[in-house]
Design a protein around this motif. Sequence first.
Motif, PDB file in Angstrom:
ATOM      1  N   LEU A  10      41.061  18.422  66.230  1.00 45.60           N
ATOM      2  CA  LEU A  10      39.653  18.186  66.093  1.00 45.60           C
ATOM      3  C   LEU A  10      39.081  19.180  65.745  1.00 45.60           C
ATOM      4  O   LEU A  10      37.874  18.839  64.873  1.00 45.60           O
ATOM      5  CB  LEU A  10      39.310  17.626  67.619  1.00 45.60           C
ATOM      6  CG  LEU A  10      39.887  16.147  68.089  1.00 45.60           C
ATOM      7  CD1 LEU A  10      39.437  15.974  69.477  1.00 45.60           C
ATOM      8  CD2 LEU A  10      39.489  15.154  67.074  1.00 45.60           C
ATOM      9  N   VAL A  11      39.066  20.345  66.213  1.00 44.17           N
ATOM     10  CA  VAL A  11      38.646  21.678  65.504  1.00 44.17           C
ATOM     11  C   VAL A  11      38.475  21.917  64.092  1.00 44.17           C
ATOM     12  O   VAL A  11      37.528  21.983  63.324  1.00 44.17           O
ATOM     13  CB  VAL A  11      39.118  22.978  66.037  1.00 44.17           C
ATOM     14  CG1 VAL A  11      38.613  24.049  65.611  1.00 44.17           C
ATOM     15  CG2 VAL A  11      38.666  23.052  67.663  1.00 44.17           C
ATOM     16  N   ARG A  12      39.546  21.397  63.550  1.00 44.40           N
ATOM     17  CA  ARG A  12      39.854  21.487  62.179  1.00 44.40           C
ATOM     18  C   ARG A  12      38.760  20.351  61.323  1.00 44.40           C
ATOM     19  O   ARG A  12      38.252  20.549  60.441  1.00 44.40           O
ATOM     20  CB  ARG A  12      41.282  21.224  61.674  1.00 44.40           C
ATOM     21  CG  ARG A  12      42.040  22.279  62.084  1.00 44.40           C
ATOM     22  CD  ARG A  12      43.767  21.866  61.635  1.00 44.40           C
ATOM     23  NE  ARG A  12      44.281  23.132  61.963  1.00 44.40           N
ATOM     24  CZ  ARG A  12      45.121  23.240  62.807  1.00 44.40           C
ATOM     25  NH1 ARG A  12      45.099  22.386  63.972  1.00 44.40           N
ATOM     26  NH2 ARG A  12      45.953  24.281  62.966  1.00 44.40           N
ATOM     27  N   GLU A  13      38.906  19.197  62.050  1.00 42.99           N
ATOM     28  CA  GLU A  13      37.754  18.136  61.531  1.00 42.99           C
ATOM     29  C   GLU A  13      36.322  18.485  61.618  1.00 42.99           C
ATOM     30  O   GLU A  13      35.510  18.498  60.646  1.00 42.99           O
ATOM     31  CB  GLU A  13      38.099  16.777  62.509  1.00 42.99           C
ATOM     32  CG  GLU A  13      39.266  16.152  61.919  1.00 42.99           C
ATOM     33  CD  GLU A  13      39.406  14.720  62.773  1.00 42.99           C
ATOM     34  OE1 GLU A  13      38.398  14.044  62.625  1.00 42.99           O
ATOM     35  OE2 GLU A  13      40.524  14.517  63.050  1.00 42.99           O
ATOM     36  N   VAL A  14      35.905  19.319  62.894  1.00 43.88           N
ATOM     37  CA  VAL A  14      34.612  19.877  62.864  1.00 43.88           C
ATOM     38  C   VAL A  14      34.510  20.818  61.727  1.00 43.88           C
ATOM     39  O   VAL A  14      33.148  20.985  61.423  1.00 43.88           O
ATOM     40  CB  VAL A  14      34.637  20.304  64.241  1.00 43.88           C
ATOM     41  CG1 VAL A  14      33.328  21.213  64.518  1.00 43.88           C
ATOM     42  CG2 VAL A  14      34.473  19.427  65.582  1.00 43.88           C
ATOM     43  N   ALA A  15      35.145  21.620  61.761  1.00 42.63           N
ATOM     44  CA  ALA A  15      35.001  22.690  60.689  1.00 42.63           C
ATOM     45  C   ALA A  15      34.820  22.233  59.257  1.00 42.63           C
ATOM     46  O   ALA A  15      34.049  22.788  58.600  1.00 42.63           O
ATOM     47  CB  ALA A  15      36.486  23.704  60.365  1.00 42.63           C
ATOM     48  N   ALA A  16      35.638  20.871  58.804  1.00 41.97           N
ATOM     49  CA  ALA A  16      35.402  20.327  57.624  1.00 41.97           C
ATOM     50  C   ALA A  16      33.986  19.944  57.497  1.00 41.97           C
ATOM     51  O   ALA A  16      33.205  19.704  56.342  1.00 41.97           O
ATOM     52  CB  ALA A  16      36.453  19.208  57.325  1.00 41.97           C
ATOM     53  N   VAL A  17      33.488  19.098  58.713  1.00 35.10           N
ATOM     54  CA  VAL A  17      31.991  18.603  58.590  1.00 35.10           C
ATOM     55  C   VAL A  17      31.129  19.764  58.504  1.00 35.10           C
ATOM     56  O   VAL A  17      30.090  19.729  57.752  1.00 35.10           O
ATOM     57  CB  VAL A  17      31.979  17.831  60.151  1.00 35.10           C
ATOM     58  CG1 VAL A  17      30.421  17.348  60.449  1.00 35.10           C
ATOM     59  CG2 VAL A  17      32.897  16.683  60.044  1.00 35.10           C
ATOM     60  N   LYS A  18      31.302  20.605  59.329  1.00 30.54           N
ATOM     61  CA  LYS A  18      30.377  21.787  59.355  1.00 30.54           C
ATOM     62  C   LYS A  18      30.244  22.551  57.862  1.00 30.54           C
ATOM     63  O   LYS A  18      29.207  22.647  57.359  1.00 30.54           O
ATOM     64  CB  LYS A  18      30.938  23.091  60.166  1.00 30.54           C
ATOM     65  CG  LYS A  18      30.511  22.731  61.686  1.00 30.54           C
ATOM     66  CD  LYS A  18      30.819  23.738  62.642  1.00 30.54           C
ATOM     67  CE  LYS A  18      30.501  23.567  63.980  1.00 30.54           C
ATOM     68  NZ  LYS A  18      31.151  24.681  64.900  1.00 30.54           N
ATOM     69  N   GLN A  19      31.596  22.723  57.138  1.00 28.54           N
ATOM     70  CA  GLN A  19      31.696  23.203  55.783  1.00 28.54           C
ATOM     71  C   GLN A  19      31.189  22.091  54.964  1.00 28.54           C
ATOM     72  O   GLN A  19      29.938  22.812  53.975  1.00 28.54           O
ATOM     73  CB  GLN A  19      33.221  23.410  55.382  1.00 28.54           C
ATOM     74  CG  GLN A  19      33.303  24.265  53.984  1.00 28.54           C
ATOM     75  CD  GLN A  19      33.039  23.392  52.976  1.00 28.54           C
ATOM     76  OE1 GLN A  19      33.414  22.226  52.725  1.00 28.54           O
ATOM     77  NE2 GLN A  19      32.757  24.305  51.980  1.00 28.54           N
ATOM     78  N   ALA A  20      31.020  20.933  54.858  1.00 25.61           N
ATOM     79  CA  ALA A  20      30.268  19.891  54.123  1.00 25.61           C
ATOM     80  C   ALA A  20      29.091  20.047  54.222  1.00 25.61           C
ATOM     81  O   ALA A  20      28.114  19.566  53.252  1.00 25.61           O
ATOM     82  CB  ALA A  20      30.980  18.674  54.170  1.00 25.61           C
ATOM     83  N   SER A  21      28.610  20.239  55.377  1.00 24.95           N
ATOM     84  CA  SER A  21      27.194  20.225  55.743  1.00 24.95           C
ATOM     85  C   SER A  21      26.404  21.563  55.809  1.00 24.95           C
ATOM     86  O   SER A  21      25.214  21.607  55.867  1.00 24.95           O
ATOM     87  CB  SER A  21      26.890  19.557  57.307  1.00 24.95           C
ATOM     88  OG  SER A  21      27.367  18.314  57.254  1.00 24.95           O
TER      89      SER A  21
END
Length: 123
Positions: free
Chosen positions: A50-61
């Motif tokens: 889930l942290v990896r998914e959060v990182a992807a969202v943060k990176q995209a945003s």
Amino acid sequence: MDNGLTSKAESTEPRDDSNGSAAERLGHLRAEIDGIDDAIVALLAERFGLVREVAAVKQASGLPVVAPTRFAEVLQRVAETAASLGIDPDFIRRLYEAIHAEACRLEDKIVDAEQPQSSGEKS
């Protein structure tokens, strides 16, 4: 009826191992501990997914990796939960600081991998 949701660690009834030897009882208890350890590692793997998914969202945003307010909220919540279960809240805080450090490392790795590097930077 056991629905699988109640942990053996949560049971308030004493174990009746009076017929077994100490070595047998220890063997059974250690096997239960091993099972719990495996579950903890599996839950950490799920959490880091889930942290990896959060990182992807943060990176995209374009959001920062570290969210100090969120981490403070998590620390407070888990310390309170620990205290209610008879676990030292300071121990849980130290444990979560280690978990948070690994989460930040994973997020940094993901965010850094997605950023284009200039020709002068090393990979």
